[in-house]
Design a protein around this motif. Structure first.
Motif, PDB file in Angstrom:
ATOM      1  N   PRO A  16      -2.877   2.726  -5.132  1.00  0.00           N
ATOM      2  CA  PRO A  16      -3.882   3.673  -4.534  1.00  0.00           C
ATOM      3  C   PRO A  16      -5.269   3.177  -4.795  1.00  0.00           C
ATOM      4  CG  PRO A  16      -2.517   4.716  -6.406  1.00  0.00           C
ATOM      5  CD  PRO A  16      -2.108   3.219  -6.229  1.00  0.00           C
ATOM      6  N   GLU A  17      -6.237   3.313  -4.002  1.00  0.00           N
ATOM      7  CA  GLU A  17      -7.455   3.147  -4.095  1.00  0.00           C
ATOM      8  C   GLU A  17      -8.313   4.310  -3.756  1.00  0.00           C
ATOM      9  OE1 GLU A  17      -8.883  -0.031  -1.499  1.00  0.00           O
ATOM     10  OE2 GLU A  17      -7.405  -1.370  -2.472  1.00  0.00           O
ATOM     11  N   ASP A  66      -9.434   8.367  -0.218  1.00  0.00           N
ATOM     12  CA  ASP A  66      -8.261   7.462  -0.490  1.00  0.00           C
ATOM     13  C   ASP A  66      -7.828   6.401   0.641  1.00  0.00           C
ATOM     14  OD1 ASP A  66      -6.174   8.669   1.100  1.00  0.00           O
ATOM     15  OD2 ASP A  66      -6.732  10.327   0.040  1.00  0.00           O
ATOM     16  N   ASN A  67      -6.675   5.561   0.381  1.00  0.00           N
ATOM     17  CA  ASN A  67      -6.224   4.801   1.169  1.00  0.00           C
ATOM     18  C   ASN A  67      -4.628   5.193   1.500  1.00  0.00           C
ATOM     19  OD1 ASN A  67      -5.374   4.091  -1.359  1.00  0.00           O
ATOM     20  ND2 ASN A  67      -4.999   2.080  -0.740  1.00  0.00           N
ATOM     21  N   GLY A  68      -4.710   6.565   1.588  1.00  0.00           N
ATOM     22  CA  GLY A  68      -2.962   7.151   1.577  1.00  0.00           C
ATOM     23  C   GLY A  68      -2.533   7.115   2.995  1.00  0.00           C
ATOM     24  N   ILE A  69      -1.473   8.025   3.281  1.00  0.00           N
ATOM     25  CA  ILE A  69      -0.772   8.071   4.470  1.00  0.00           C
ATOM     26  C   ILE A  69      -1.787   8.763   5.423  1.00  0.00           C
ATOM     27  CG2 ILE A  69       1.559   7.503   3.760  1.00  0.00           C
ATOM     28  CD1 ILE A  69       1.643  10.756   3.698  1.00  0.00           C
ATOM     29  N   GLY A  70      -2.547   9.395   5.114  1.00  0.00           N
ATOM     30  CA  GLY A  70      -3.378  10.136   6.014  1.00  0.00           C
ATOM     31  C   GLY A  70      -2.666  11.432   6.475  1.00  0.00           C
ATOM     32  N   ILE A  97      -2.142   6.633 -16.909  1.00  0.00           N
ATOM     33  CA  ILE A  97      -0.618   6.918 -16.268  1.00  0.00           C
ATOM     34  C   ILE A  97      -0.674   6.064 -15.059  1.00  0.00           C
ATOM     35  CG2 ILE A  97      -1.153   9.103 -15.133  1.00  0.00           C
ATOM     36  CD1 ILE A  97       1.500   8.767 -17.637  1.00  0.00           C
ATOM     37  N   ALA A  98      -1.892   5.617 -14.565  1.00  0.00           N
ATOM     38  CA  ALA A  98      -1.579   5.093 -13.071  1.00  0.00           C
ATOM     39  C   ALA A  98      -2.215   3.665 -13.244  1.00  0.00           C
ATOM     40  CB  ALA A  98      -2.050   5.953 -12.144  1.00  0.00           C
ATOM     41  N   PRO A  99      -1.832   2.875 -14.113  1.00  0.00           N
ATOM     42  CA  PRO A  99      -2.597   1.562 -14.321  1.00  0.00           C
ATOM     43  C   PRO A  99      -2.565   0.723 -13.086  1.00  0.00           C
ATOM     44  CG  PRO A  99      -0.534   1.375 -15.622  1.00  0.00           C
ATOM     45  CD  PRO A  99      -0.680   2.863 -15.207  1.00  0.00           C
ATOM     46  N   TYR A 100      -1.744   1.060 -12.293  1.00  0.00           N
ATOM     47  CA  TYR A 100      -1.656   0.112 -10.828  1.00  0.00           C
ATOM     48  C   TYR A 100      -2.726   0.838  -9.873  1.00  0.00           C
ATOM     49  CZ  TYR A 100       0.997   4.356 -10.106  1.00  0.00           C
ATOM     50  OH  TYR A 100       1.359   6.031 -10.268  1.00  0.00           O
ATOM     51  N   ALA A 101      -3.439   2.194 -10.200  1.00  0.00           N
ATOM     52  CA  ALA A 101      -4.373   2.497  -9.240  1.00  0.00           C
ATOM     53  C   ALA A 101      -5.997   1.890  -9.580  1.00  0.00           C
ATOM     54  CB  ALA A 101      -4.459   4.053  -9.615  1.00  0.00           C
ATOM     55  N   ASP A 102      -6.610   2.000  -8.509  1.00  0.00           N
ATOM     56  CA  ASP A 102      -8.012   1.304  -8.400  1.00  0.00           C
ATOM     57  C   ASP A 102      -8.973   2.518  -8.415  1.00  0.00           C
ATOM     58  OD1 ASP A 102      -9.122  -1.634  -7.930  1.00  0.00           O
ATOM     59  OD2 ASP A 102     -10.371  -0.029  -7.399  1.00  0.00           O
ATOM     60  N   TYR A 162     -15.887   2.358 -12.922  1.00  0.00           N
ATOM     61  CA  TYR A 162     -15.064   1.678 -12.304  1.00  0.00           C
ATOM     62  C   TYR A 162     -13.720   1.455 -13.211  1.00  0.00           C
ATOM     63  CZ  TYR A 162     -12.642  -1.703  -9.392  1.00  0.00           C
ATOM     64  OH  TYR A 162     -11.820  -2.455  -8.508  1.00  0.00           O
ATOM     65  N   PHE A 163     -12.571   1.990 -12.616  1.00  0.00           N
ATOM     66  CA  PHE A 163     -11.347   1.392 -13.549  1.00  0.00           C
ATOM     67  C   PHE A 163     -10.432   0.593 -12.593  1.00  0.00           C
ATOM     68  CE2 PHE A 163     -12.847   5.412 -15.152  1.00  0.00           C
ATOM     69  CZ  PHE A 163     -12.676   5.328 -16.376  1.00  0.00           C
TER      70      PHE A 163
END
Ligand code: ADP
Ligand code: MG
Length: 545
Positions: free
Chosen positions: A56-57, A78-82, A199-204, A216-217
């Protein structure tokens, strides 16, 4: 009876209901409403990304656009599926319209969140919602401005456009103008974002506040949890209406096939045994079950399914975070002295699979407090309000920390994460979890398991402190003793003052003697610190000072 005595009846649409009773969905005042708006938008963005294997961004912009009236514009991108253009109006403009009414772990589940925010914007500022979205394969970006016709619960499109896409972006951008109170909502919102980053350390994640601050995280790991799969219903989890709908819709020709194909955890053998136990022919047509009086056969079947021993529900429709990611998140936020996590095995309540994960952090930069700091999460959503109503709070207040060598006030953080295809929230605002017994037991197991590990750490640390005190005292005396021994052992006839370092051989002998007789307690995290090195470094420091 006179006319005035008669009650006046009318129907209310679900949209009108949530506009009128907005506190039900968490929009009780301008502070909560801003928090809830950010939350609903961010949760949709995260579902559209990590729920589909995309890192995620998420960008959140909150702008003050009319300070006299307390109006803000909240935009989340976001940069999701839309969202495909065909369903966009309903997804954002029809209450109880969702892509998440399936058996899969998602943050959203009611089909209400973003519409509750749209309705709130509509009734407080009269502004529509603006959406821009583009799916992965699409060559266009679709933009729509719409509001909700409350009486009919239908979207009304005010403006729409489509643009040729000349960027590689796919995702969604939603913008709302609402009445809000940033000053008072600020700390909660930032805390919400911080906890999301745990909980979502893989998210920007980036948030720009009305004060012009940008927080900014960045993502701290590339590792992502596996996206959840969609599951079929478990026989313990269906009710009479669901079973009726399934019987009407099924293509199965026989009851045996119906059970095998439409349910999870039902094999041929258990289906046959089950049918035998209730005296139904395996070759019976499924639709025949619907014929009994008042659905008596369906009711009987539901009751029998609940008590029959089928295999436990599958858990691949769940996406827990995993012990590693929980530890990464806690380390990043608290820089603790000790951290650990446990992902419990899958369990079920009323046919709904769930997994409990618990993380615990101690010491470091954690502020000591009378009660442990409790971080609650459900399906990766941080829960901030209604702490005392939550099952995790109940479990924690029963723990006797003294028994685990933790003296309050203590620098202690406990994280509880519940994932399920159906989180038993107490309300549609999704802030606290009910005390379902199976869930409570699992949370308790997780917390106590970690408390025992923490106890081992604390007692090892205390033992180590004691040994260190001993080593310190002995080390200080070693040079003194060595010097005296050297002097004493010299031939008195050839006596002359000791050269510096002449006693080194005795120092060495004493150091290894002491080192051989003292053992440092193992702490798990330390690798190969030898007592001998420790003593030598202390001796050299003492010399210098
Ligand atoms: P829920 O999240 O409970 O399904 P919402 O009203 O919040 O209900 O959202 C309705 C639907 O709109 C979602 O199910 C999803 O399909 C779609 N949606 C909303 N926001 C986004 C987004 N940012 N990206 C992709 N789809 C979205
Ligand atoms: Mg939602």
């Amino acid at each position: 009876m006179s006319k005035s005595e008669l009650e006046r009846f009318r129907e209310m649409s679900v949209a009108e209901f949530f506009a009128k009773y907005r506190e039900v969905a968490g929009f009780s005042n301008p502070v909560r409403a801003l928090y809830q708006t950010v939350r609903e938008l961010v949760e949709n963005s995260l579902d559209a990304t990590d729920g589909h294997g995309i890192a995620p961004e998420v960008r959140i912009y909150i702008e003050r656009i009319d300070s006299d009236r307390g109006w803000c514009r909240v935009t989340v991108e976001d940069n999701g599926i839309g969202v495909p253009p065909t369903v966009m109006p309903e997804a954002f403009g029809k209450v109880l319209f969702s892509s998440k009414y399936v058996l899969r772990q998602t943050r959203g589940m009611y089909g209400l969140g973003v519409k509750a925010a749209v309705l709130y914007g509509q009734v407080t500022t009269g502004n529509p919602v603006e959406v821009q979205s583009t799916t992965r394969g699409s060559s266009y970006i679709y933009a729509k401005k719409l509001y909700i016709d409350m009486k009919r619960n239908e979207p009304v499109i005010l403006e729409e456009a489509q643009f040729k896409k000349n960027v590689s972006w796919h995702g969604t951008r939603v913008s709302l103008i609402i009445e809000c109170d940033w000053q008072r909502a600020k700390s909660r919102i930032l805390e919400y974002i911080r906890r999301t980053a745990i909980i979502a350390p893989y998210a920007d994640i980036l948030i720009q506040t009305p004060d012009g601050e940008v927080l900014y995280f960045p993502r701290t790991t590339k590792k992502m949890p596996k996206p959840p799969k969609t599951a079929k219903p478990h026989p313990h989890g269906v009710d009479v209406e669901t079973l009726k709908t399934m019987l009407k819709a099924t293509k199965a020709k026989t009851l045996l096939e119906f059970l095998e194909v439409e349910f999870q955890s039902v094999g041929r053998q258990s289906a046959l045994e089950f049918l035998k136990s209730i005296g139904l022919r395996p070759t019976m047509k499924p639709k025949q079950l619907l014929r009994g009086e008042n659905g008596a056969l369906v009711v009987a079947m539901v009751e029998a399914m609940r008590s029959f021993k089928f295999r436990a529900p599958r858990s691949d429709c769940l996406s827990p975070l995993g012990e590693e990611l929980i530890k990464v998140g806690l380390k990043r936020m608290f820089n603790p002295e000790w951290v650990d996590a446990v992902t419990r095995p899958p369990r079920a309540y009323q046919g709904h699979p769930f997994i409990v994960e618990v993380g615990m952090a101690y010491g470091g930069s954690i502020q000591p407090s009378e009660e442990p700091l409790l971080l609650r999460y459900a399906n990766k959503i941080p829960l901030l309000y209604e702490e005392r109503e939550d099952v995790s709070y109940k479990v924690l207040s029963d723990v006797n920390w003294k028994q685990y060598d933790v003296e309050m006030p203590a620098p202690l953080v406990v994280l509880v994460h519940v994932v399920s295809t159906k989180v038993p929230y107490k309300g549609v605002g999704k802030e606290s979890i009910s005390d379902v017994p199976e869930l409570e037991a699992e949370i308790r197991n997780g917390v106590l398991e970690l408390a025992r590990r923490l106890k081992r750490f604390i007692s090892a640390k205390e033992r180590e402190a004691e040994v260190m005190r001993k080593i310190l005292v002995l080390s200080k005396y070693i040079p003194e003793i060595a010097r005296s021994l050297k002097v004493l052992s010299k031939d008195p006839g050839s006596w002359k003052p000791l050269e510096p370092g002449e006693e080194r051989d005795i120092v060495d002998a004493l150091v290894s003697l002491v080192a051989r007789n003292i053992e440092l307690p193992r702490r798990g995290d330390d690798s190969g610190r030898s007592v001998e090195d420790l003593i030598r470094s202390i001796i050299s420091e003492v010399r210098v000072s």
